[in-house]
Design a protein around this motif. Structure first.
Motif, PDB file in Angstrom:
ATOM      1  N   LYS A   1       0.835  -1.213   0.000  1.00  0.00           N
ATOM      2  CA  LYS A   1       0.000   0.000   0.000  1.00  0.00           C
ATOM      3  C   LYS A   1       0.863   1.255   0.000  1.00  0.00           C
ATOM      4  O   LYS A   1       0.599   2.216  -0.735  1.00  0.00           O
TER       5      LYS A   1
ATOM      6  N   ARG B   1      -1.864   3.046  -3.179  1.00  0.00           N
ATOM      7  CA  ARG B   1      -3.237   2.609  -3.448  1.00  0.00           C
ATOM      8  C   ARG B   1      -3.634   1.525  -2.443  1.00  0.00           C
ATOM      9  O   ARG B   1      -2.762   0.826  -1.898  1.00  0.00           O
ATOM     10  N   PRO B   2      -4.921   1.335  -2.208  1.00  0.00           N
ATOM     11  CA  PRO B   2      -5.355   0.264  -1.303  1.00  0.00           C
ATOM     12  C   PRO B   2      -5.117  -1.106  -1.933  1.00  0.00           C
ATOM     13  O   PRO B   2      -5.007  -1.239  -3.153  1.00  0.00           O
TER      14      PRO B   2
ATOM     15  N   LYS C   1      -7.005  -4.642  -1.923  1.00  0.00           N
ATOM     16  CA  LYS C   1      -8.186  -5.396  -1.540  1.00  0.00           C
ATOM     17  C   LYS C   1      -7.748  -6.801  -1.138  1.00  0.00           C
ATOM     18  O   LYS C   1      -7.149  -7.533  -1.931  1.00  0.00           O
TER      19      LYS C   1
END
Length: 297
Positions: free
Chosen positions: A222, A227-228, A230
């Protein structure tokens, strides 16, 4: 002469290139000719043979001083391109190779296993590795069992459902257990070292320089991508059931689930000292992740 069995795989091909760069005579056992040219380009000798055809193995071992065995049916089974099971190749076939090597007087046999294999999950791959380790313990040859932790290029990459570019990661279990994810090139360097050194130990168990859990790897990813990620999680109980249900129908997939469960249950008690003792500077997992972030596939 060094015989490499598994030379067309990512690890095995690295072993061949390293040995040839050091001026070693190398022979490769190949089932088919698809990658023959690549091996011959680096000066390796190629012989035809198949672990599932015991009669083809003796000739491959003739005149050989050392065998390095990294072959497995896992890749072809997962791709659906082989009818030969893990038991056929990794257990019975590898056992036939050990017998052939003994019969012609091979001096040293270097065998790739994995860390913590003695902690039974019950997967087909684990059972095969344990069977060959047991066989080698009673061998007349000088044997070196190399147990490496999980490869960075598999388990921290899209192949192992850790896809930084897509922002997705699959984790079996809690994800808090620290492992010593190791670079394939470092494993290749160690295999070559113990194949050539005068008095290698009977067992080498090692991993990379950095203890990192899957959850920590997600956090690193991350930060690197901004960015995340998932995260899809499979509980340990579900993974155990998957191993049990798939063992007969899909031995490779059962072994994949078992490997993920194994990594979540057993924290690394090994380290990178066997690499450093041999002058190998191992790659940390966080450096591998940084490379993936810089060069997304």
């Amino acid at each position: 002469m060094i015989l490499v069995v598994g030379a067309t795989g990512d690890l095995g091909s690295r072993v061949v290139r390293r040995l040839r760069s050091e001026g070693q005579r190398v022979r490769c056992l190949l089932r088919e000719s698809k990658r023959e040219e690549l091996l011959q380009e680096v000066g390796a000798e190629v012989v035809r043979g198949d672990l599932t055809v015991p009669s083809s193995l003796r000739a491959a071992c003739e005149g050989v001083d050392t065998v390095i065995a990294t072959a497995t049916a896992m890749g072809r089974r997962l791709a659906g391109t082989s009818q030969s099971t893990i038991k056929d190749v990794d257990e019975e076939g590898m056992g036939s190779l050990v017998a052939a090597a003994e019969a012609v007087g091979v001096r040293r046999f270097v065998y790739l296993s994995f860390t913590g294999v003695e902690y039974a999950i019950g997967t087909p791959l684990e059972q095969a590795k344990l069977a060959i380790e047991k066989r080698l313990h009673s061998s007349s040859m000088q044997t070196v069992i190399v147990r490496a932790d999980a490869f960075q290029e598999v388990h921290l990459a899209p192949l192992g459902r850790f896809d930084m570019a897509a922002g997705k990661a699959a984790i079996i279990g809690k994800g808090d257990t620290k492992r010593r994810w190791v670079a394939t090139e470092d494993v290749a360097a160690l295999l070559c070292a113990v194949a050539l050194e005068p008095a290698p130990p009977a067992l080498v168990e090692f991993g990379g320089p950095e203890a990192l859990s899957k959850n920590e790897a997600v956090v690193v990813a991350k930060k690197l991508t901004g960015r995340p990620m998932k995260t899809q999680r499979m509980p340990r109980l579900v993974a155990r059931l998957a191993v049990r249900l798939l063992k007969r129908r899909n031995d490779a997939l059962a072994s994949v689930f078992g490997a993920g469960l194994h990594q979540d249950l057993y924290e690394a008690t090994w380290d990178d000292e066997p690499l450093r003792q041999r002058g190998i500077s191992p790659k940390p997992a966080s450096v591998f992740l940084r490379e993936q972030a810089s060069h997304p596939s």
